[in-house]
Structures are given as structure tokens and as C-alpha cells.
Design an enzyme around this catalytic site. Structure first.
Site, PDB file in Angstrom:
ATOM      1  N   ASP A  69       0.841  -1.194   0.000  1.00 59.69           N
ATOM      2  CA  ASP A  69       0.000   0.000   0.000  1.00 59.69           C
ATOM      3  C   ASP A  69       0.880   1.249   0.000  1.00 59.69           C
ATOM      4  OD1 ASP A  69      -1.966  -1.882   0.267  1.00 59.69           O
ATOM      5  OD2 ASP A  69      -2.187  -1.587   2.444  1.00 59.69           O
ATOM      6  N   THR A  70       0.341   2.309  -0.519  1.00 56.12           N
ATOM      7  CA  THR A  70       1.106   3.552  -0.604  1.00 56.12           C
ATOM      8  C   THR A  70       1.636   3.980   0.761  1.00 56.12           C
ATOM      9  OG1 THR A  70      -0.227   4.245  -2.484  1.00 56.12           O
ATOM     10  CG2 THR A  70       1.036   5.955  -1.361  1.00 56.12           C
TER      11      THR A  70
END
Length: 356
Positions: free
Chosen positions: A221-222
Site C-alpha cells: 500500500d502507498t
């Protein structure tokens, strides 16, 4: 009177007397029509013989008379050998050609130095793969630590084909091709793509100086930090992310408690999500400071946001998430944003994890 004048002319100073006679005296050689070429004898008119009877003038240089005649060779003791005619030399050359024309050419074995041989020497392949110098790789072979296609190598100089032969050192497969393997400690805010059309910071920004095109293994995930692998080995990347091989990933999550004692059991039994049950392989509390907990979650699934969704469904939203291990590759003390090349041992463990 005429003869006395001729005699007196010979005794005069240079430049006196008959001009034609003076030119011949200065030249010191007979007229052209009086010259004779030497043929190895003491010489005739116009010739000067040496002590051994051979001429030393132009006739001696020609060794046989006029231009174009058969030349004579000289032996080691200085004597002149009989001349051979051109016809004799031609016939001798033809006889030699006929004598050797029917002989078969010897086919050299492949082990002859310089002959083309198939494959590469095993120690050279190991050295190129990063196992040290060729001498160090020869010691690995001497210690019976290297095997090719399931058989331990006991002799030096074995030739292998890096494209088809399976080579292992200490039981771990060796990446013999021009493959590259890296581990990146991805910082929060970095997009898990090699390029981003919106101009956001992405994984490709950390490998712009690499000649070979790399791609990431799986995603993060970012806002999730930690280990993400980069390689150009397509088959390895595919297997590491395939559910069939079940490669485990370990995360550290920061949550706020208090947490119940059975949280680990609930996660291992399975949490119902919108896309099906998700189960953790391992759970433990690493650290507790008041209501703040640092927990470790290990699972082999790779669904999107799976750790965040599992803990949130259990009632504990995640404040910060870090992946600390991908299979046998651990984060260790690698700093955020740092890229490091995997060791040969680590690559071998990765391949062993997915049966390569």
C-alpha cells in the site's frame, strides 16, 4: 716519336694526355665490350680471381653467368653447391604434392587446447554469479559443495550450460544468468509501480541508474513501508506472488488497545471479509506501551490491504504498518529508502522457497 709521345703521356699529371685513356684509368675497369662474367673460376679477361679460384666481381654475384641463369647455393663451409634448374624444382614440388595429397587430416579432440568446446567451465559460471574469484569457486568444488543437475561435482573443469543446467551451492540454486535481485525499504507515500503517470514518487525512481529493466514483486500500500523485492527474473517473481507456493510475509502493525487475549486466535481462525475469509499464519504482541501495541502478523495471502482490513474488522484500526520480511528476506537494519542487492545465499533461499 709516336710511341715515345704515348709513353710520355702516361707519366704526365692527371688531366694530361689522351682524354679517352684518362677516363678508362679513372674508371679502373675495362670497356663494356671487353667485360667477361665470372663463373667460379679464376677469371678471364677483365676478371679478378680470388685466392680460392672464385671470382669476386659481378660474375661471382650472378653465380652462373648471364642474368636469368640458374642460381647456385652456398654451403655452410663456403663452397658453392651445384645449381638446380627451375624444371627440377618444379618436378620436386609436384612430387611432394602427390605424396601428401591422399593423407587424411588429423582431427584434434575437443580437449585440445584452443579447440572450441561446448558450455562454460563451472568455476567461471560460479565466479560470474558472485561466489568469489575462480580460485575460491574451485575450492567450493573441492569441498564437494557444488552440484549440477542433482549430482555433486568432484572434479575441476566441468563444463556446464548456464541456460539449461541446474547448479546449486550448499543445496541452494545459483542464478547463473544475468539476473538482478534487490530489496528496497519502501518509504511511506511511495507508489508501488515502476512509473506513475501522475508524477508521484514511485519504485522506478530508486532504480533509474540500472541498465536492466526491473519490476517489483507484489505490491505494498502507498502508506505501508518495508521490504519490496525488485528483479528481472520473471519466473521467480511470478512464483513468489502465486498463492500455490504460499510464501509468507511478516508485518509489524501499530494499533491502539487494550486488545483481548484471544485476538491472535481469532486472526488464525479467520476473519470474514467482503471477498472471503482471511487467515493469519502467526500472531504475537511484540511491544506494549500503555494502550499502544506493536503486533506481528504473518500470513501467506497477498490480497489488497489484507492486514489493515483484518485488524480493522477485528476492531483495531492500524496506525502504521511495516513489512519486515518477504519469505527469507528480512528488513534488518536497512534504512528507509535504501536499495540493496541480495546476496547469493538470499537468492538461493528465495528460489528454494518456490522450487526453482
Amino acid at each position: 716519336m709516336r710511341s715515345s709521345g704515348r709513353n710520355s703521356g702516361r707519366g704526365n699529371h692527371r688531366g694530361a694526355g689522351n682524354g679517352r685513356d684518362d677516363k678508362q684509368k679513372r674508371a679502373g675497369r675495362p670497356r663494356p665490350e671487353e667485360r667477361r662474367y665470372q663463373t667460379g673460376t679464376s677469371g678471364g679477361p677483365g676478371g679478378q680471381g680470388g685466392q680460392d679460384g672464385r671470382g669476386s666481381g659481378r660474375g661471382a654475384a650472378a653465380r652462373g653467368g648471364a642474368k636469368g641463369g640458374p642460381k647456385q647455393s652456398q654451403t655452410r663451409d663456403g663452397r658453392t653447391a651445384p645449381a638446380r634448374s627451375r624444371e627440377y624444382e618444379t618436378r620436386a614440388e609436384e612430387r611432394n604434392r602427390e605424396r601428401y595429397a591422399g593423407k587424411k587430416q588429423v582431427q584434434l579432440p575437443k580437449t585440445f587446447p584452443g579447440a572450441e568446446q561446448e558450455g562454460e567451465r563451472l568455476q567461471k559460471v560460479l565466479a560470474r554469479a558472485g561466489f568469489g574469484s575462480r580460485r575460491a569457486c574451485e575450492e567450493l568444488i573441492e569441498d564437494a559443495r557444488v552440484e549440477v543437475n542433482g549430482s555433486i561435482v568432484l572434479e575441476q573443469g566441468l563444463r556446464v550450460d548456464p541456460a539449461t543446467d541446474e547448479i546449486k551451492v550448499d543445496g541452494l540454486t545459483v542464478a547463473t544468468q544475468s539476473y538482478q535481485f534487490f530489496s528496497l525499504n519502501k518509504p511511506a507515500g511511495v507508489v508501488s509501480t515502476m512509473e506513475d503517470p501522475d508524477g508521484r514518487q514511485c519504485l522506478g525512481d530508486y532504480v533509474t541508474n540500472r541498465e536492466t529493466r526491473l519490476f517489483h514483486v507484489g505490491r505494498l500500500d502507498t502508506e505501508t513501508e518495508g521490504v519490496i523485492l525488485l528483479t528481472n527474473h520473471g519466473e521467480l517473481a511470478h512464483r513468489l506472488t502465486h498463492p500455490r507456493y504460499g510464501v509468507k510475509k511478516t508485518y509489524l502493525a501499530h494499533i491502539v488497545g487494550p486488545i483481548p487475549r484471544d485476538l491472535g486466535k481469532r486472526l488464525k481462525d479467520g476473519i470474514q471479509l467482503e471477498d472471503g475469509y482471511a487467515r493469519a499464519d502467526h500472531f504475537r504482541v511484540v511491544e506494549q506501551t500503555g494502550k499502544n501495541y506493536l503486533v506481528e502478523v504473518t500470513l501467506h495471502e497477498g490480497r489488497k490491504h489484507i492486514v489493515r482490513r483484518m485488524l480493522a474488522e477485528a476492531g483495531f484500526p492500524v496506525d502504521k504498518l511495516v513489512r519486515v520480511a518477504f519469505g527469507p528476506i528480512t528488513l534488518g537494519d536497512q534504512k528507509s529508502g535504501w536499495l540493496r542487492r541480495l546476496s547469493n545465499t538470499e537468492v538461493g533461499m528465495l528460489m528454494n522457497e518456490v522450487d526453482l
